[in-house]
Write a protein that holds these residues in place. Structure first.
Motif, PDB file in Angstrom:
ATOM      1  N   PHE A  33      39.926  43.193  48.765  1.00 30.39           N
ATOM      2  CA  PHE A  33      40.527  42.238  47.837  1.00 30.39           C
ATOM      3  C   PHE A  33      41.816  42.786  47.232  1.00 30.39           C
ATOM      4  O   PHE A  33      42.703  42.014  46.857  1.00 30.39           O
ATOM      5  N   LEU A  34      41.950  44.092  47.157  1.00 28.34           N
ATOM      6  CA  LEU A  34      43.187  44.694  46.655  1.00 28.34           C
ATOM      7  C   LEU A  34      44.376  44.258  47.516  1.00 28.34           C
ATOM      8  O   LEU A  34      45.466  43.997  46.997  1.00 28.34           O
ATOM      9  N   ALA A  35      44.162  44.142  48.823  1.00 29.93           N
ATOM     10  CA  ALA A  35      45.228  43.665  49.706  1.00 29.93           C
ATOM     11  C   ALA A  35      45.575  42.205  49.395  1.00 29.93           C
ATOM     12  O   ALA A  35      46.746  41.814  49.433  1.00 29.93           O
ATOM     13  N   CYS A  36      44.573  41.405  49.046  1.00 30.82           N
ATOM     14  CA  CYS A  36      44.811  40.005  48.659  1.00 30.82           C
ATOM     15  C   CYS A  36      45.631  39.946  47.369  1.00 30.82           C
ATOM     16  O   CYS A  36      46.560  39.139  47.251  1.00 30.82           O
ATOM     17  N   ALA A  48      52.788  44.009  41.921  1.00 28.84           N
ATOM     18  CA  ALA A  48      51.356  44.111  42.212  1.00 28.84           C
ATOM     19  C   ALA A  48      50.679  45.224  41.413  1.00 28.84           C
ATOM     20  O   ALA A  48      49.518  45.101  41.025  1.00 28.84           O
ATOM     21  N   ALA A  49      51.413  46.296  41.128  1.00 29.05           N
ATOM     22  CA  ALA A  49      50.835  47.430  40.399  1.00 29.05           C
ATOM     23  C   ALA A  49      50.512  47.078  38.953  1.00 29.05           C
ATOM     24  O   ALA A  49      49.655  47.712  38.341  1.00 29.05           O
ATOM     25  N   THR A  50      51.177  46.069  38.407  1.00 34.80           N
ATOM     26  CA  THR A  50      50.944  45.699  37.009  1.00 34.80           C
ATOM     27  C   THR A  50      50.358  44.303  36.882  1.00 34.80           C
ATOM     28  O   THR A  50      50.451  43.685  35.828  1.00 34.80           O
ATOM     29  N   SER A  51      49.752  43.803  37.950  1.00 38.00           N
ATOM     30  CA  SER A  51      49.160  42.464  37.926  1.00 38.00           C
ATOM     31  C   SER A  51      47.641  42.550  37.964  1.00 38.00           C
ATOM     32  O   SER A  51      47.076  43.522  38.443  1.00 38.00           O
ATOM     33  N   ALA A  52      47.007  41.500  37.464  1.00 44.03           N
ATOM     34  CA  ALA A  52      45.548  41.419  37.480  1.00 44.03           C
ATOM     35  C   ALA A  52      45.150  40.025  37.950  1.00 44.03           C
ATOM     36  O   ALA A  52      45.908  39.077  37.831  1.00 44.03           O
TER      37      ALA A  52
END
Length: 102
Positions: A33-36, A48-52
């Motif tokens: 899911f991290l890839a999604c 992406a590094a600062t998104s949730a």
């Protein structure tokens, strides 16, 4: 002939925009899911590094599971939140507020 792998689809809405734009992505069940999360963030031009990712009820998701597990636990309707826009407080502004209240 190999059996086709099962896929899941997610409707991911960008929660930080008033117009609530969304993207539908379809991935294999066993995809991380991290890839999604990374793909969706790139599609919305967010870091992406600062998104949730959260559910429509506001529950945060652990991205360290498969897409199939997320789909089964939380469904297909998810929201992407760029964290740098939500509840951020820089250290300098926190220090300034502390000094002003002394």
């Amino acid at each position: 002939m190999a059996a086709a792998k099962s896929k899941v689809s997610f409707k991911i809405t960008l929660a930080s925009e008033k117009s609530q734009p969304f993207k539908v992505i379809t991935v294999p069940e066993d995809a991380p899911f991290l890839a999604c999360l990374k793909f969706a963030a790139e599609e919305f031009k967010a870091n992406a590094a600062t998104s949730a990712v959260i559910t429509s009820e506001g529950v945060g998701l652990n991205p360290n599971q498969t897409a199939g597990q997320v789909f089964l636990k939380h469904g297909a309707d998810l929201k992407l939140i760029p964290r740098d826009r939500v509840g951020s407080c820089s250290r300098s502004s926190a220090i300034q507020r502390h000094v002003l209240t002394m």
